[in-house]
Scaffold this motif. Structure first.
Motif, PDB file in Angstrom:
ATOM      1  N   GLU A 675      -0.975  -7.353  11.222  1.00  0.00           N
ATOM      2  CA  GLU A 675       0.244  -5.738  11.356  1.00  0.00           C
ATOM      3  C   GLU A 675       0.962  -5.714  10.193  1.00  0.00           C
ATOM      4  O   GLU A 675       0.366  -4.488  10.040  1.00  0.00           O
ATOM      5  N   THR A 676       1.106  -6.073   9.576  1.00  0.00           N
ATOM      6  CA  THR A 676       1.838  -5.876   8.074  1.00  0.00           C
ATOM      7  C   THR A 676       0.385  -5.458   7.244  1.00  0.00           C
ATOM      8  O   THR A 676       0.403  -4.251   6.013  1.00  0.00           O
ATOM      9  N   ALA A 677      -0.489  -6.098   7.484  1.00  0.00           N
ATOM     10  CA  ALA A 677      -1.924  -5.849   6.339  1.00  0.00           C
ATOM     11  C   ALA A 677      -2.412  -4.646   7.082  1.00  0.00           C
ATOM     12  O   ALA A 677      -2.404  -3.950   5.836  1.00  0.00           O
ATOM     13  N   ALA A 678      -2.595  -3.673   8.208  1.00  0.00           N
ATOM     14  CA  ALA A 678      -3.129  -3.197   8.599  1.00  0.00           C
ATOM     15  C   ALA A 678      -1.975  -2.193   8.634  1.00  0.00           C
ATOM     16  O   ALA A 678      -2.334  -0.526   7.927  1.00  0.00           O
ATOM     17  N   TYR A 679      -0.670  -2.160   8.340  1.00  0.00           N
ATOM     18  CA  TYR A 679      -0.069  -1.264   8.080  1.00  0.00           C
ATOM     19  C   TYR A 679       0.357  -0.701   6.606  1.00  0.00           C
ATOM     20  O   TYR A 679       0.182   0.707   6.389  1.00  0.00           O
ATOM     21  N   ARG A 680       0.321  -1.733   5.966  1.00  0.00           N
ATOM     22  CA  ARG A 680       0.110  -1.484   4.453  1.00  0.00           C
ATOM     23  C   ARG A 680      -1.438  -1.154   3.787  1.00  0.00           C
ATOM     24  O   ARG A 680      -1.535  -0.449   3.019  1.00  0.00           O
ATOM     25  N   ILE A 681      -2.368  -1.582   4.151  1.00  0.00           N
ATOM     26  CA  ILE A 681      -3.534  -1.351   4.412  1.00  0.00           C
ATOM     27  C   ILE A 681      -3.858   1.011   3.925  1.00  0.00           C
ATOM     28  O   ILE A 681      -3.716   1.580   3.683  1.00  0.00           O
ATOM     29  N   ALA A 682      -3.543   1.141   5.662  1.00  0.00           N
ATOM     30  CA  ALA A 682      -3.536   2.452   6.182  1.00  0.00           C
ATOM     31  C   ALA A 682      -2.957   3.504   5.092  1.00  0.00           C
ATOM     32  O   ALA A 682      -3.047   4.678   4.534  1.00  0.00           O
ATOM     33  N   VAL A 683      -1.974   2.875   5.141  1.00  0.00           N
ATOM     34  CA  VAL A 683      -0.421   3.507   4.292  1.00  0.00           C
ATOM     35  C   VAL A 683      -1.184   4.255   3.090  1.00  0.00           C
ATOM     36  O   VAL A 683      -0.780   4.994   2.023  1.00  0.00           O
ATOM     37  N   ALA A 685      -4.082   4.031   1.882  1.00  0.00           N
ATOM     38  CA  ALA A 685      -4.853   5.150   2.089  1.00  0.00           C
ATOM     39  C   ALA A 685      -5.029   6.133   2.314  1.00  0.00           C
ATOM     40  O   ALA A 685      -4.989   7.893   1.062  1.00  0.00           O
ATOM     41  N   ILE A 686      -3.751   6.422   2.593  1.00  0.00           N
ATOM     42  CA  ILE A 686      -3.520   7.696   2.999  1.00  0.00           C
ATOM     43  C   ILE A 686      -2.403   8.350   1.555  1.00  0.00           C
ATOM     44  O   ILE A 686      -2.503   9.646   1.344  1.00  0.00           O
ATOM     45  N   THR A 687      -2.055   7.414   1.275  1.00  0.00           N
ATOM     46  CA  THR A 687      -1.256   8.205  -0.213  1.00  0.00           C
ATOM     47  C   THR A 687      -2.006   8.162  -0.991  1.00  0.00           C
ATOM     48  O   THR A 687      -2.591   9.756  -1.849  1.00  0.00           O
ATOM     49  N   ASN A 688      -3.387   7.487  -1.348  1.00  0.00           N
ATOM     50  CA  ASN A 688      -4.021   8.202  -2.528  1.00  0.00           C
ATOM     51  C   ASN A 688      -4.623   8.999  -1.927  1.00  0.00           C
ATOM     52  O   ASN A 688      -4.916   9.583  -3.211  1.00  0.00           O
ATOM     53  N   ALA A 689      -5.389   9.190  -0.995  1.00  0.00           N
ATOM     54  CA  ALA A 689      -5.644  10.091  -0.522  1.00  0.00           C
ATOM     55  C   ALA A 689      -4.869  11.724  -0.759  1.00  0.00           C
ATOM     56  O   ALA A 689      -5.077  12.294  -1.235  1.00  0.00           O
ATOM     57  N   ALA A 690      -3.411  11.755  -0.157  1.00  0.00           N
ATOM     58  CA  ALA A 690      -2.866  12.816  -0.838  1.00  0.00           C
ATOM     59  C   ALA A 690      -2.837  12.994  -1.882  1.00  0.00           C
ATOM     60  O   ALA A 690      -2.354  14.290  -2.351  1.00  0.00           O
ATOM     61  N   ARG A 691      -2.261  11.766  -3.069  1.00  0.00           N
ATOM     62  CA  ARG A 691      -2.242  11.967  -4.237  1.00  0.00           C
ATOM     63  C   ARG A 691      -3.442  12.322  -5.018  1.00  0.00           C
ATOM     64  O   ARG A 691      -3.332  12.807  -6.508  1.00  0.00           O
ATOM     65  N   HIS A 692      -4.868  11.865  -4.552  1.00  0.00           N
ATOM     66  CA  HIS A 692      -5.974  11.921  -6.082  1.00  0.00           C
ATOM     67  C   HIS A 692      -6.863  12.738  -5.793  1.00  0.00           C
ATOM     68  O   HIS A 692      -7.467  12.858  -6.243  1.00  0.00           O
ATOM     69  N   SER A 693      -7.278  12.629  -4.334  1.00  0.00           N
ATOM     70  CA  SER A 693      -8.805  12.667  -3.341  1.00  0.00           C
ATOM     71  C   SER A 693      -8.638  14.640  -3.456  1.00  0.00           C
ATOM     72  O   SER A 693      -9.878  15.022  -3.131  1.00  0.00           O
ATOM     73  N   GLU A 694      -7.549  15.852  -3.514  1.00  0.00           N
ATOM     74  CA  GLU A 694      -7.411  17.106  -3.166  1.00  0.00           C
ATOM     75  C   GLU A 694      -8.501  17.118  -1.668  1.00  0.00           C
ATOM     76  O   GLU A 694      -8.861  18.325  -1.804  1.00  0.00           O
ATOM     77  N   ASP A 723     -17.883   6.027 -12.473  1.00  0.00           N
ATOM     78  CA  ASP A 723     -16.416   5.522 -13.910  1.00  0.00           C
ATOM     79  C   ASP A 723     -15.601   5.630 -13.115  1.00  0.00           C
ATOM     80  O   ASP A 723     -14.929   4.852 -14.014  1.00  0.00           O
ATOM     81  N   ARG A 724     -15.199   5.171 -12.183  1.00  0.00           N
ATOM     82  CA  ARG A 724     -13.709   5.402 -11.644  1.00  0.00           C
ATOM     83  C   ARG A 724     -13.906   3.240 -11.630  1.00  0.00           C
ATOM     84  O   ARG A 724     -14.653   2.716 -11.216  1.00  0.00           O
ATOM     85  N   THR A 725     -12.260   3.093 -12.323  1.00  0.00           N
ATOM     86  CA  THR A 725     -12.397   1.598 -12.463  1.00  0.00           C
ATOM     87  C   THR A 725     -11.054   1.249 -10.786  1.00  0.00           C
ATOM     88  O   THR A 725     -10.310   2.172 -10.877  1.00  0.00           O
ATOM     89  N   ALA A 726     -11.070   0.492 -10.370  1.00  0.00           N
ATOM     90  CA  ALA A 726     -10.300  -0.034  -8.911  1.00  0.00           C
ATOM     91  C   ALA A 726      -8.469  -0.136  -9.907  1.00  0.00           C
ATOM     92  O   ALA A 726      -8.914  -0.286 -10.909  1.00  0.00           O
ATOM     93  N   GLY A 727      -7.672   0.607  -9.756  1.00  0.00           N
ATOM     94  CA  GLY A 727      -6.843   0.518  -9.476  1.00  0.00           C
ATOM     95  C   GLY A 727      -5.259  -0.221  -8.314  1.00  0.00           C
ATOM     96  O   GLY A 727      -6.500  -1.189  -8.083  1.00  0.00           O
ATOM     97  N   VAL A 728      -4.013  -0.031  -9.003  1.00  0.00           N
ATOM     98  CA  VAL A 728      -3.495  -0.944  -7.561  1.00  0.00           C
ATOM     99  C   VAL A 728      -3.126  -0.953  -6.798  1.00  0.00           C
ATOM    100  O   VAL A 728      -3.382  -1.661  -6.094  1.00  0.00           O
ATOM    101  N   GLY A 729      -3.461   0.634  -6.108  1.00  0.00           N
ATOM    102  CA  GLY A 729      -3.288   0.229  -5.226  1.00  0.00           C
ATOM    103  C   GLY A 729      -4.867   0.357  -3.818  1.00  0.00           C
ATOM    104  O   GLY A 729      -4.916  -0.846  -3.173  1.00  0.00           O
ATOM    105  N   ILE A 730      -5.698   0.123  -4.661  1.00  0.00           N
ATOM    106  CA  ILE A 730      -6.844  -0.112  -4.254  1.00  0.00           C
ATOM    107  C   ILE A 730      -7.017  -1.971  -4.473  1.00  0.00           C
ATOM    108  O   ILE A 730      -7.736  -2.505  -3.454  1.00  0.00           O
ATOM    109  N   ARG A 731      -6.660  -2.771  -5.329  1.00  0.00           N
ATOM    110  CA  ARG A 731      -6.795  -4.134  -5.282  1.00  0.00           C
ATOM    111  C   ARG A 731      -5.515  -4.235  -4.745  1.00  0.00           C
ATOM    112  O   ARG A 731      -5.522  -6.233  -4.122  1.00  0.00           O
ATOM    113  N   SER A 732      -4.403  -3.769  -4.015  1.00  0.00           N
ATOM    114  CA  SER A 732      -3.897  -4.505  -3.367  1.00  0.00           C
ATOM    115  C   SER A 732      -4.214  -3.835  -2.184  1.00  0.00           C
ATOM    116  O   SER A 732      -4.323  -5.182  -1.409  1.00  0.00           O
ATOM    117  N   MET A 733      -4.687  -3.205  -1.281  1.00  0.00           N
ATOM    118  CA  MET A 733      -5.335  -3.291  -0.471  1.00  0.00           C
ATOM    119  C   MET A 733      -6.350  -4.361  -0.050  1.00  0.00           C
ATOM    120  O   MET A 733      -6.861  -4.937   1.517  1.00  0.00           O
TER     121      MET A 733
END
Length: 775
Positions: A675-683, A685-694, A723-733
């Protein structure tokens, strides 16, 4: 002539009896077509033997100015006539009875037998010869084509027998069409077309081309349909039936198209017919190549042992037929300009192919033909290479160096004798590698296994890569690995293909400890593994054991980590529940009671400040407990569930981007860690989309899957840069998915956007509480 009509009549009667046997149009229509093809051939043969003839035969492939003729019989002298003697083999006939063939066909009236006609021919120079017209002589025609007749009659008899005896086999109907078309056209060609028929025209001319062009094309369509049906799985799928229909129609359609295109390319009717004959040769060659390629690809891709056994019979029959034709006719004529066997018997070399078809469709399990197929392929390839090389070298020595034909032939024969042994060794090794893999070259098999393991990216793919490599290296239909647990019991870990016949079990050891078994199937029920195969399997097992132990250790580590994470999350959920339901209410009660007590105590009392202090400390402790509860586990998970918690967080993140959360509010009970992993991964991913994906739209989906739960997040943004490198969020997921033994991936589809997927297994091992605290 009587015997020919008798054979055709018997075949037609036998084939007509086939019509009511079938219960479906897929068998009735081919049977009807086969009957029509044989009837056309018999009618054309009868018309040819009944028409007047000049004793010649016109081979296919005509020129625009005339035709080159063969004269199987003895020319008839015409005393006092110009030219002295009648037609000879190799004459170019350009005109008959004063009419040039280039000016048109069918313009000469049909002569009576015994009439003498003047022919315009070209030998060393143009001349005129007198030719006496008579009835066709069947004997020289039979001598020239009796071998071909035996072949097509054998094929037709086999097709009729298989059609009657194997009504459930879909390949018998197209085989019947193939045999009938070849029988009718061969009868027509054996009866021959004299040069006189071009000049007189009529039914004999158009019946000849109706059989040699139309019926012949239909028969090669039957070959394509036969190959498709022969190699298709059983029961015959709909796509194979559609492919058979295309195969039936392709050669006749190609010939119709070529005939239409050839009409404006030739200056006259004779040239047009010549172009049509050339197109017919190309269509036949294309059909043969397509059929061979289709069968080869189907043999390599289909692991079904029945189909592979059937195909091996066809291969053995075809290779034997090729070897016989080369050794008995083509090779002696090429090497010594001699014909030890009569040319008319050449068609007999195709009888092994007929036998191969019969065994493949009727009694494919009676004999072991691996050795026969192996030897046939080796010698056929060696003979073919020697013949081609001999012809090329002789032509080079004669034309390039100016040597005489005997000297060039002797030198080339000496070179061929020296090259025979190494060429045979090379062909044997190549055929062995194709049929049996790397069993005689253990180093190549080990190298292939090491190269494949180096290319594997995920530990979960190591064992499947091993069994696939072992199966392909040995050319066996099945390989599997069993792992031995602590109690000594073996459990299937992975497998490739379907076992056939006896299965050999090779132990896998690591430092003397049994860790598993490598199981390898025989190539067939009648083709067991030989000592060379077993030796290679033992060599591979030594290397496979180390790789299997590494996979076992990785799996144990991943399982232990998942159990630790699951235990940690379960304990966190229990602590949160105890703090929220136990300590929290207790502190709140202390605060309330201290406040109530302070109201009854006068302000000047010494107890009043103590009660206020107790109330303040209880409020502060309650705040600390609430903060601790939220840190242990997101409260929304226990209050709203996984989907509800993600939806609540998405509502806070939505702004310019529309966020949609898809999933059932009442998912099956999940372990706390999942449950925790599913919640953290989904949140995340949504946060990254809202901040960086336009992106303007994002969809998060949580759905139960086989053995776990799947979380996917898609957006329509600009995607990932190269050339994008994995950040903290990607490594965390990625780490959160790996902690519970799951798989995480991220990619950018061609249309843009980002696609994140995580599969989280629900079976983490151990004894974990999957209960939903909201119940």
């Amino acid at each position: 002539m009587v015997s020919r009509r008798g054979v055709g009549h018997d075949v037609c009667v036998s084939m007509w009896r086939l019509w009511p046997v079938s219960s479906g149009w897929s068998r009735r229509i081919p049977a009807g077509v086969a009957i029509v093809l044989v009837v056309l051939g018999v009618v054309a043969t009868a018309a040819g033997l009944d028409a007047p003839s000049d004793g010649s035969m016109v081979p296919l492939g005509w020129r625009a100015d005339g035709v080159v003729v063969d004269v199987p019989g003895t020319p008839v002298d015409v005393p006092g006539a110009p030219g002295g003697v009648g037609l000879r083999t190799g004459d170019l006939v350009t005109g008959v009875a004063g009419h040039r063939l280039a000016d048109g066909l069918g313009v000469v009236p049909r002569p009576r037998p015994g009439t003498t006609l003047l022919y315009d021919v070209v030998r060393e120079r143009p001349t005129t010869v007198a030719v006496r017209v008579g009835r066709p002589d069947p004997y020289p025609l039979l001598v020239a084509g009796w071998g071909d007749l035996v072949f097509v009659l054998a094929l037709a008899g086999l097709a009729v027998a298989l059609y009657l005896r194997r009504p459930e086999e879909p390949a018998t109907a197209p085989l019947l069409v193939l045999a009938a078309g070849l029988l009718g056209s061969t009868l027509t060609v054996t009866a021959g077309l004299p040069a006189l028929a071009l000049a007189t025209g009529g039914a004999r001319l158009w019946l000849f081309h109706l059989n040699t062009i139309v019926a012949y094309s239909i028969s090669w369509g039957g070959l394509l349909a036969f190959t498709i049906a022969f190699t298709a799985p059983r029961p015959l799928p709909a796509r194979s039936r559609r492919a058979m229909a295309v195969g039936y129609a392709a050669p006749p359609a190609a010939m119709a198209l070529w005939s239409a295109l050839a009409a404006p390319l030739a200056p006259n009717a004779l040239g047009r017919l010549g172009l049509v004959h050339v197109g017919q040769t190309a269509v036949v060659a294309a059909a043969l190549v397509t059929s061979t390629a289709w069968g080869f690809v189907a043999y390599r891709r289909n692991p079904d042992p029945l189909m592979r056994a059937r195909t091996r019979w066809l291969m053995a029959g075809g290779a034997t037929a090729t070897l016989l034709s080369l050794a008995g006719w083509h090779l002696p004529e090429l090497l010594a300009a001699a014909r030890p066997l009569p040319p008319g018997a050449l068609g007999l070399s195709g009888l092994p192919f007929v036998a191969g078809i019969g065994v493949a469709l009727r009694r494919h399990r009676l004999f072991d033909i691996e050795r026969l197929a192996n030897r046939s392929l080796v010698y056929a390839s060696v003979v073919a290479i020697l013949v081609a090389g001999y012809a090329a070298v002789v032509a080079l020595l004669v034309s390039g160096l100016g040597l005489s034909q005997p000297v060039a032939a002797a030198l080339t024969a000496a070179g061929a004798a020296l090259a025979l042994a190494p060429l045979r060794a090379l062909a044997q090794s190549t055929v062995n590698r194709v049929m049996y893999g790397d069993r005689r070259d253990p180093s190549a098999a080990l190298t292939r296994l090491g190269t494949r393991l180096q290319a594997v990216l995920l530990p979960a793919d190591v064992l499947p890569a091993i069994v696939e490599t072992v199966a392909r290296s040995l050319r066996v239909p099945h390989a599997a690995i069993d792992l031995v647990d602590g109690s000594g019991a073996a459990h299937l870990a992975t497998q490739y293909g379907v076992p056939v016949g006896e299965v050999h079990v090779e132990p896998l050891r690591y430092h003397g400890t049994l860790i598993g078994h490598l199981r390898v199937s025989a190539r067939g029920s009648d083709d067991p593994l030989d000592p060379v195969d077993l030796g290679l399997i033992a060599s591979l097992a030594q290397q496979v054991g180390t790789a299997v132990q590494a996979v076992r250790l990785h799996d144990d580590l991943a399982r232990s980590r998942a159990e630790v994470v699951a235990s940690r999350e379960d304990e966190r959920r229990r602590l949160r529940r105890d703090l929220h339901d136990g300590l929290g209410p207790t502190l709140a009660a202390i605060r309330i009671k201290a406040g109530l007590a302070a109201r009854d105590v006068p302000p000047e009392s010494a107890a009043r400040p103590l009660l206020d202090e107790i109330s303040a400390e209880a409020a502060a402790s309650l705040t600390d407990v609430r903060r601790l509860v939220e840190a242990l586990r997101p409260p929304a998970l226990d209050e709203l569930g996984v989907v509800g918690a993600i939806r609540a967080r998405a509502a806070a993140l939505s702004g310019a981007m529309c966020i949609e959360v898809v999933g059932s509010e009442r998912l099956p009970a999940l372990p706390a860690a999942v449950e925790t992993a599913a919640y953290r991964i989904a949140v995340e991913a949504i946060t990254n989309a809202a901040r960086h994906s336009e992106a303007t739209h994002c969809t998060a989906t949580v759905a139960p899957s086989d053995g776990g739960v799947e979380v996917t997040v898609r957006d329509n943004g600009r995607g990932l840069g190269p050339d994008r490198t994995a950040g903290v969020g990607i490594r965390s997921m990625r780490e959160r998915a790996a902690e519970v033994g799951g798989v995480w991936s991220m990619r950018s589809p061609p249309g843009g956007g980002t696609h994140i997927r995580a599969f989280l297994p629900t079976n983490l091992g151990g004894d974990h509480d999957p209960a939903d605290p909201r119940r």
